[in-house]
Scaffold this motif. Sequence first.
Motif, mmCIF file in Angstrom:
data_model
loop_
_atom_site.group_PDB
_atom_site.id
_atom_site.type_symbol
_atom_site.label_atom_id
_atom_site.label_comp_id
_atom_site.label_asym_id
_atom_site.label_seq_id
_atom_site.Cartn_x
_atom_site.Cartn_y
_atom_site.Cartn_z
ATOM 1 N N LYS A 98 0.835 -1.187 0.000
ATOM 2 C CA LYS A 98 0.000 0.000 0.000
ATOM 3 C C LYS A 98 0.875 1.243 0.000
ATOM 4 C CE LYS A 98 -3.825 -0.099 2.733
ATOM 5 N NZ LYS A 98 -4.437 -0.202 4.066
ATOM 6 N N VAL A 99 0.410 2.304 -0.640
ATOM 7 C CA VAL A 99 1.143 3.558 -0.583
ATOM 8 C C VAL A 99 0.177 4.656 -0.150
ATOM 9 C CG1 VAL A 99 0.953 3.680 -3.101
ATOM 10 C CG2 VAL A 99 2.449 5.267 -1.940
ATOM 11 N N LYS A 100 0.647 5.494 0.779
ATOM 12 C CA LYS A 100 -0.201 6.571 1.281
ATOM 13 C C LYS A 100 0.306 7.909 0.762
ATOM 14 C CE LYS A 100 -2.271 6.088 5.220
ATOM 15 N NZ LYS A 100 -2.571 6.036 6.687
ATOM 16 N N LEU A 101 -0.563 8.568 0.017
ATOM 17 C CA LEU A 101 -0.204 9.869 -0.563
ATOM 18 C C LEU A 101 -0.287 10.939 0.507
ATOM 19 C CD1 LEU A 101 -2.198 9.742 -3.895
ATOM 20 C CD2 LEU A 101 0.274 9.972 -3.648
ATOM 21 N N ASP A 102 0.755 11.726 0.632
ATOM 22 C CA ASP A 102 0.793 12.739 1.683
ATOM 23 C C ASP A 102 -0.246 13.834 1.433
ATOM 24 O OD1 ASP A 102 2.560 13.419 4.073
ATOM 25 O OD2 ASP A 102 2.318 15.338 3.048
ATOM 26 N N ARG A 103 -0.714 14.386 2.537
ATOM 27 C CA ARG A 103 -1.708 15.458 2.500
ATOM 28 C C ARG A 103 -1.240 16.666 1.698
ATOM 29 N NH1 ARG A 103 -3.473 19.723 6.028
ATOM 30 N NH2 ARG A 103 -1.660 19.485 7.361
ATOM 31 N N ILE A 107 1.121 8.882 -9.788
ATOM 32 C CA ILE A 107 1.449 7.930 -8.715
ATOM 33 C C ILE A 107 0.375 6.850 -8.619
ATOM 34 C CG2 ILE A 107 1.778 7.639 -6.218
ATOM 35 C CD1 ILE A 107 2.997 10.470 -6.161
ATOM 36 N N ILE A 108 -0.903 7.263 -8.700
ATOM 37 C CA ILE A 108 -1.992 6.275 -8.593
ATOM 38 C C ILE A 108 -1.895 5.252 -9.722
ATOM 39 C CG2 ILE A 108 -4.505 5.917 -8.735
ATOM 40 C CD1 ILE A 108 -4.850 8.650 -7.338
ATOM 41 N N THR A 109 -1.727 5.744 -10.937
ATOM 42 C CA THR A 109 -1.664 4.844 -12.095
ATOM 43 C C THR A 109 -0.492 3.875 -11.961
ATOM 44 O OG1 THR A 109 -2.605 6.594 -13.454
ATOM 45 C CG2 THR A 109 -1.554 4.759 -14.613
ATOM 46 N N MET A 110 0.653 4.423 -11.611
ATOM 47 C CA MET A 110 1.832 3.577 -11.492
ATOM 48 C C MET A 110 1.673 2.563 -10.365
ATOM 49 S SD MET A 110 5.707 4.732 -10.979
ATOM 50 C CE MET A 110 5.120 5.616 -9.552
ATOM 51 N N ALA A 111 1.178 3.030 -9.213
ATOM 52 C CA ALA A 111 0.993 2.136 -8.066
ATOM 53 C C ALA A 111 0.068 0.983 -8.447
ATOM 54 C CB ALA A 111 0.434 2.910 -6.876
ATOM 55 N N HIS A 112 -0.998 1.291 -9.183
ATOM 56 C CA HIS A 112 -1.924 0.228 -9.578
ATOM 57 C C HIS A 112 -1.264 -0.779 -10.511
ATOM 58 C CE1 HIS A 112 -5.845 2.507 -8.424
ATOM 59 N NE2 HIS A 112 -5.275 1.907 -7.407
ATOM 60 N N ASP A 172 0.378 -3.243 -8.587
ATOM 61 C CA ASP A 172 -0.516 -3.986 -7.682
ATOM 62 C C ASP A 172 -0.534 -3.435 -6.262
ATOM 63 O OD1 ASP A 172 -1.906 -5.800 -9.155
ATOM 64 O OD2 ASP A 172 -0.263 -7.265 -9.169
ATOM 65 N N LEU A 173 -0.377 -2.141 -6.130
ATOM 66 C CA LEU A 173 -0.412 -1.525 -4.805
ATOM 67 C C LEU A 173 -1.744 -0.815 -4.602
ATOM 68 C CD1 LEU A 173 3.145 0.104 -4.847
ATOM 69 C CD2 LEU A 173 2.443 -1.928 -3.563
ATOM 70 N N ILE A 174 -2.204 -0.827 -3.372
ATOM 71 C CA ILE A 174 -3.400 -0.077 -3.000
ATOM 72 C C ILE A 174 -2.984 1.360 -2.703
ATOM 73 C CG2 ILE A 174 -5.180 0.141 -1.212
ATOM 74 C CD1 ILE A 174 -4.894 -2.947 -0.873
ATOM 75 N N VAL A 175 -3.793 2.316 -3.114
ATOM 76 C CA VAL A 175 -3.446 3.723 -2.876
ATOM 77 C C VAL A 175 -4.431 4.354 -1.891
ATOM 78 C CG1 VAL A 175 -2.994 5.971 -3.917
ATOM 79 C CG2 VAL A 175 -2.573 3.883 -5.235
ATOM 80 N N VAL A 176 -3.868 4.974 -0.863
ATOM 81 C CA VAL A 176 -4.655 5.706 0.125
ATOM 82 C C VAL A 176 -4.271 7.181 0.022
ATOM 83 C CG1 VAL A 176 -5.295 5.872 2.567
ATOM 84 C CG2 VAL A 176 -4.311 3.749 1.683
ATOM 85 N N ALA A 177 -5.266 8.060 0.004
ATOM 86 C CA ALA A 177 -4.976 9.493 0.056
ATOM 87 C C ALA A 177 -5.293 10.007 1.446
ATOM 88 C CB ALA A 177 -5.775 10.237 -1.004
ATOM 89 N N CYS A 205 -8.412 6.509 -7.008
ATOM 90 C CA CYS A 205 -7.778 6.262 -5.710
ATOM 91 C C CYS A 205 -8.642 5.274 -4.932
ATOM 92 C CB CYS A 205 -7.659 7.586 -4.956
ATOM 93 S SG CYS A 205 -6.745 7.459 -3.421
ATOM 94 N N ASP A 206 -8.023 4.322 -4.238
ATOM 95 C CA ASP A 206 -8.786 3.250 -3.603
ATOM 96 C C ASP A 206 -9.422 3.656 -2.275
ATOM 97 O OD1 ASP A 206 -7.898 1.057 -5.493
ATOM 98 O OD2 ASP A 206 -5.963 1.789 -4.749
#
Length: 281
Positions: A198-203, A222-227, A230-235, A252-253
């Motif tokens: 999982k990757v968390k995008l900073d505020r 970042i979202i496109t690449m993370a997907h 196979d990573l989940i993206v949290v904002a 964004c997931d």
Amino acid sequence: EAKQQGRNTWQWYQGDVQRITRESVLLRRDLHTALRDDQFELFYQPIVEAVSGRLRGLEALIRWHHPERGLVSPGLFIPLAEQTGQIIPLGRWILERVCQDIAHMHIRGLRMPVAVNISSLQFRREGFMDDVKQALETSGIPSNCLEIEVTESVLLDGAEQAIDLINQLKAVGIKVALDDFGTGFSSLSYLRDLPIHKVKLDRAFIKDITTDIRNAAIVQGIITMAHHLDLIVVAEGIEDRDQQHDLIRRDCDLLQGFLFARPMPLDAVVSLPEVLPVSKA
Ligand code: C2E
Ligand code: MG
Ligand code: MG
Ligand code: MG
């Protein structure tokens, strides 16, 4: 008085530095007794599915109830605890408490992955894995209920060690998220090299996502690449509906922010609804 001093910027600056230094000396001193005197508490902030607002997880965030100052922000005292080495006993306490709290949530019928922030100092220290196992054993919770958030600074002493440890955590069922992504010295290759889920995008990126097209472009990238990896993206830091809708559009997931809920005590968490209504403000 401020005007007079304002003529001499250097004096201003010096005054500030002295005040801040004095403050940290005092806080550092107080940190030493805070653990013994039971002044810490873990709050929990909901993480929801972007589209539905459905509760999907929680992040544990430490709070310090200072006897004279009231609530002191972790943004202030965690760096101090890192400087003094206090982060090691404190970090161990956090691990134990979060596992106990998860056990309590289970008793109250709430089953949710709970993420805990781990300081790089604690993460890179020998014995960390043992502390994790110990906390899990004592509480009796299954290991896949616990998630760990680290920042890219875990890579400071070399990536191999960090990769090895993340793999060890994975092997016992604990998933690792890369926190505050996009700030500091984040490199895109971390997403490729680290066995995170999982990757968390900073505020900082989310704040003006609806007005700054350059920020929005980075977030989308970042979202496109993370997907693709196979990573989940949290904002993080979602405060209004426009940001929510923008991030839904960008696929964004998961979302976390005051729009859905602020960090709250354990007692409040167990009575959360399944779908979080967005706040009006
Ligand atoms: P973080 O891990 O990135 O945590 C997210 C921070 O964003 C939290 O601040 C949370 O309250 C805040 N936040 C969430 N949604 C919003 C929003 O919509 N608007 C705004 N303005 N802020 C929002 P908090 O609790 O003050 O923690 C700050 C940082 O302190 C954390 O950043 C983390 O780096 C550190 N920290 C907190 N708890 C712990 C802990 O238990 N252990 C360690 N090692 N570090 C911790
Ligand atoms: Mg975090
Ligand atoms: Mg963060
Ligand atoms: Mg942060």
